[in-house]
Scaffold this motif. Sequence first.
Motif, PDB file in Angstrom:
ATOM      1  N   ARG A   1       0.832  -1.214   0.000  1.00 34.24           N
ATOM      2  CA  ARG A   1       0.000   0.000   0.000  1.00 34.24           C
ATOM      3  C   ARG A   1       0.860   1.255   0.000  1.00 34.24           C
ATOM      4  O   ARG A   1       2.008   1.237   0.422  1.00 34.24           O
ATOM      5  N   CYS A   2       0.269   2.352  -0.440  1.00 33.61           N
ATOM      6  CA  CYS A   2       1.004   3.611  -0.460  1.00 33.61           C
ATOM      7  C   CYS A   2       0.037   4.775  -0.317  1.00 33.61           C
ATOM      8  O   CYS A   2      -1.122   4.672  -0.728  1.00 33.61           O
ATOM      9  N   ASN A   3       0.519   5.857   0.274  1.00 33.54           N
ATOM     10  CA  ASN A   3      -0.305   7.059   0.421  1.00 33.54           C
ATOM     11  C   ASN A   3      -0.069   8.043  -0.722  1.00 33.54           C
ATOM     12  O   ASN A   3      -0.599   9.147  -0.698  1.00 33.54           O
TER      13      ASN A   3
ATOM     14  N   ARG B   1       0.420   8.105  -5.297  1.00 36.55           N
ATOM     15  CA  ARG B   1       0.289   7.278  -6.500  1.00 36.55           C
ATOM     16  C   ARG B   1       1.138   7.909  -7.609  1.00 36.55           C
ATOM     17  O   ARG B   1       0.617   8.551  -8.520  1.00 36.55           O
ATOM     18  N   CYS B   2       2.455   7.786  -7.468  1.00 36.19           N
ATOM     19  CA  CYS B   2       3.367   8.400  -8.433  1.00 36.19           C
ATOM     20  C   CYS B   2       3.087   7.821  -9.822  1.00 36.19           C
ATOM     21  O   CYS B   2       2.947   6.602  -9.969  1.00 36.19           O
ATOM     22  N   ARG B   3       3.057   8.695 -10.815  1.00 36.00           N
ATOM     23  CA  ARG B   3       2.603   8.258 -12.145  1.00 36.00           C
ATOM     24  C   ARG B   3       3.487   7.192 -12.769  1.00 36.00           C
ATOM     25  O   ARG B   3       3.030   6.384 -13.565  1.00 36.00           O
ATOM     26  N   TYR B   4       4.790   7.179 -12.440  1.00 37.16           N
ATOM     27  CA  TYR B   4       5.695   6.201 -13.056  1.00 37.16           C
ATOM     28  C   TYR B   4       5.727   4.896 -12.262  1.00 37.16           C
ATOM     29  O   TYR B   4       6.427   3.957 -12.633  1.00 37.16           O
ATOM     30  N   CYS B   5       4.982   4.847 -11.149  1.00 34.50           N
ATOM     31  CA  CYS B   5       5.090   3.688 -10.259  1.00 34.50           C
ATOM     32  C   CYS B   5       3.756   2.994 -10.027  1.00 34.50           C
ATOM     33  O   CYS B   5       3.672   1.773 -10.043  1.00 34.50           O
ATOM     34  N   MET B   6       2.716   3.776  -9.815  1.00 33.34           N
ATOM     35  CA  MET B   6       1.432   3.214  -9.353  1.00 33.34           C
ATOM     36  C   MET B   6       0.356   3.504 -10.408  1.00 33.34           C
ATOM     37  O   MET B   6       0.266   4.632 -10.885  1.00 33.34           O
ATOM     38  N   PRO B   7      -0.462   2.518 -10.764  1.00 35.11           N
ATOM     39  CA  PRO B   7      -1.550   2.795 -11.703  1.00 35.11           C
ATOM     40  C   PRO B   7      -2.528   3.820 -11.121  1.00 35.11           C
ATOM     41  O   PRO B   7      -2.624   3.959  -9.898  1.00 35.11           O
ATOM     42  N   ASP B   8      -3.246   4.495 -11.990  1.00 32.83           N
ATOM     43  CA  ASP B   8      -4.200   5.516 -11.562  1.00 32.83           C
ATOM     44  C   ASP B   8      -5.198   4.945 -10.562  1.00 32.83           C
ATOM     45  O   ASP B   8      -5.599   5.587  -9.591  1.00 32.83           O
TER      46      ASP B   8
ATOM     47  N   ARG C   1       6.913  -9.229 -13.286  1.00 32.90           N
ATOM     48  CA  ARG C   1       5.451  -9.149 -13.397  1.00 32.90           C
ATOM     49  C   ARG C   1       4.881  -8.109 -12.437  1.00 32.90           C
ATOM     50  O   ARG C   1       3.713  -7.792 -12.473  1.00 32.90           O
ATOM     51  N   ARG C   2       5.717  -7.607 -11.539  1.00 32.37           N
ATOM     52  CA  ARG C   2       5.264  -6.612 -10.565  1.00 32.37           C
ATOM     53  C   ARG C   2       5.884  -5.273 -10.896  1.00 32.37           C
ATOM     54  O   ARG C   2       7.035  -5.200 -11.297  1.00 32.37           O
ATOM     55  N   GLY C   3       5.108  -4.205 -10.627  1.00 35.46           N
ATOM     56  CA  GLY C   3       5.677  -2.868 -10.693  1.00 35.46           C
ATOM     57  C   GLY C   3       6.472  -2.614  -9.416  1.00 35.46           C
ATOM     58  O   GLY C   3       6.468  -3.425  -8.482  1.00 35.46           O
ATOM     59  N   MET C   4       7.154  -1.456  -9.365  1.00 33.51           N
ATOM     60  CA  MET C   4       8.040  -1.176  -8.240  1.00 33.51           C
ATOM     61  C   MET C   4       7.290  -1.094  -6.909  1.00 33.51           C
ATOM     62  O   MET C   4       7.836  -1.435  -5.861  1.00 33.51           O
ATOM     63  N   SER C   5       6.044  -0.629  -6.930  1.00 34.85           N
ATOM     64  CA  SER C   5       5.335  -0.478  -5.661  1.00 34.85           C
ATOM     65  C   SER C   5       5.061  -1.835  -5.020  1.00 34.85           C
ATOM     66  O   SER C   5       4.805  -1.926  -3.825  1.00 34.85           O
ATOM     67  N   ARG C   6       5.095  -2.906  -5.834  1.00 34.29           N
ATOM     68  CA  ARG C   6       4.865  -4.242  -5.278  1.00 34.29           C
ATOM     69  C   ARG C   6       6.154  -5.058  -5.147  1.00 34.29           C
ATOM     70  O   ARG C   6       6.121  -6.247  -4.876  1.00 34.29           O
ATOM     71  N   ILE C   7       7.280  -4.365  -5.358  1.00 35.62           N
ATOM     72  CA  ILE C   7       8.581  -5.020  -5.156  1.00 35.62           C
ATOM     73  C   ILE C   7       9.309  -4.333  -4.012  1.00 35.62           C
ATOM     74  O   ILE C   7       9.849  -4.968  -3.111  1.00 35.62           O
ATOM     75  N   GLY C   8       9.281  -3.017  -4.046  1.00 37.79           N
ATOM     76  CA  GLY C   8      10.112  -2.250  -3.109  1.00 37.79           C
ATOM     77  C   GLY C   8      11.374  -1.880  -3.856  1.00 37.79           C
ATOM     78  O   GLY C   8      12.115  -2.753  -4.311  1.00 37.79           O
ATOM     79  N   GLY C   9      11.605  -0.594  -4.012  1.00 40.97           N
ATOM     80  CA  GLY C   9      12.671  -0.118  -4.915  1.00 40.97           C
ATOM     81  C   GLY C   9      14.048  -0.493  -4.432  1.00 40.97           C
ATOM     82  O   GLY C   9      14.225  -1.132  -3.423  1.00 40.97           O
TER      83      GLY C   9
END
Length: 292
Positions: free
Chosen positions: A19-21, A23-30, A284-292
């Motif tokens: 989860r995140c507070n 929604r950075c455009r390059y990281c998290m879907p809208d 298969r995961r974006g960065m928000s679901r991996i941890g940078g």
Amino acid sequence: MIDTFNRAITYLRVSVTDRCNLRCRYCMPDSGIERRGHSDILRSEEIIEICAAAADLGVTKIRVTGGEPLVRKGIVPLCAELGKLGVELVMTTNGILLAQYADELKQAGVSRVNISLDTLNPERFRELTRGGELSSVLRGIEAAKRAGLSPIKLNAVALRGINDDEFEKFRELTLDGTTEVRFIELMPIGEGKALWDKSFYTLDAETLPERMSVIAPISHAFCPTCNRLRLTADGKLKPCLHSAEEYNIRGLHGNELKNAIINAANSKPKQHAGLTSDNPSESRRGMSRIGG
Ligand code: SAM
Ligand code: SF4
């Protein structure tokens, strides 16, 4: 000590939440990410057990990340337990809640924080993060300095048309000697894939002043020296950020757990292919679901 291709694996990055507070455009879907049930996410005891096994195997540094680590309930007691493992404990955060937590994190054993901040313009920040308040992050940075979570490293993803005119403003933040700024090359992973052609730019590391640098996974892939493993919030080990390969270690204990960690480390690829928009990350995961 886990050795793979003559490299010791000494660094574990631990995502404690998806989860995140922001929604950075390059990281998290809208739409944000699909909400998971509580039970899909590792409990604190499970994270501690895995980190303790990794520390026994030679891991000396643990980075707590996410999603946004500070939105996880019980993050301070979790850090306090990880702090007892005798490893260097650090965190990557977007800084929004840092003013509230900085002192407690320091007391819990977190030695320093990396804070992600891509623009120093409040309007651009709101637009890029879909509603975030820059002033909260700036308060977080000040609180982190006061708490001694230093040196503070600010990570800015280099984004053409967003922050390619902000070099001087970032440089000013480094002048009092407390803060380093690192520009990270945008990677074609997750939401970054669609933005990459339009937004990628990089800086010439040779020309940068003191306390400013570039993290260049695209132009200078650091695979040959990569010493890290990543643990996702749902209990998978990722040997390589850009590979689809994941090892489920949830529910394993003792030697079984340690052997699974060693197997994951041993399957680390020597190198991934160069990343471009035509050849994006295979994760298969974006960065928000991996941890940078
Ligand atoms: N929420 C925390 C934060 O923003 O610091 C921790 C997790 S975030 C996924 C970790 C880092 O990944 C951030 O510095 C973020 O800028 C970076 N990141 C996310 N997507 C990226 C991409 N496509 N390319 C490069 N860096 C990316
Ligand atoms: Fe959240 Fe960090 Fe991704 Fe931004 S970069 S959406 S703050 S996880």
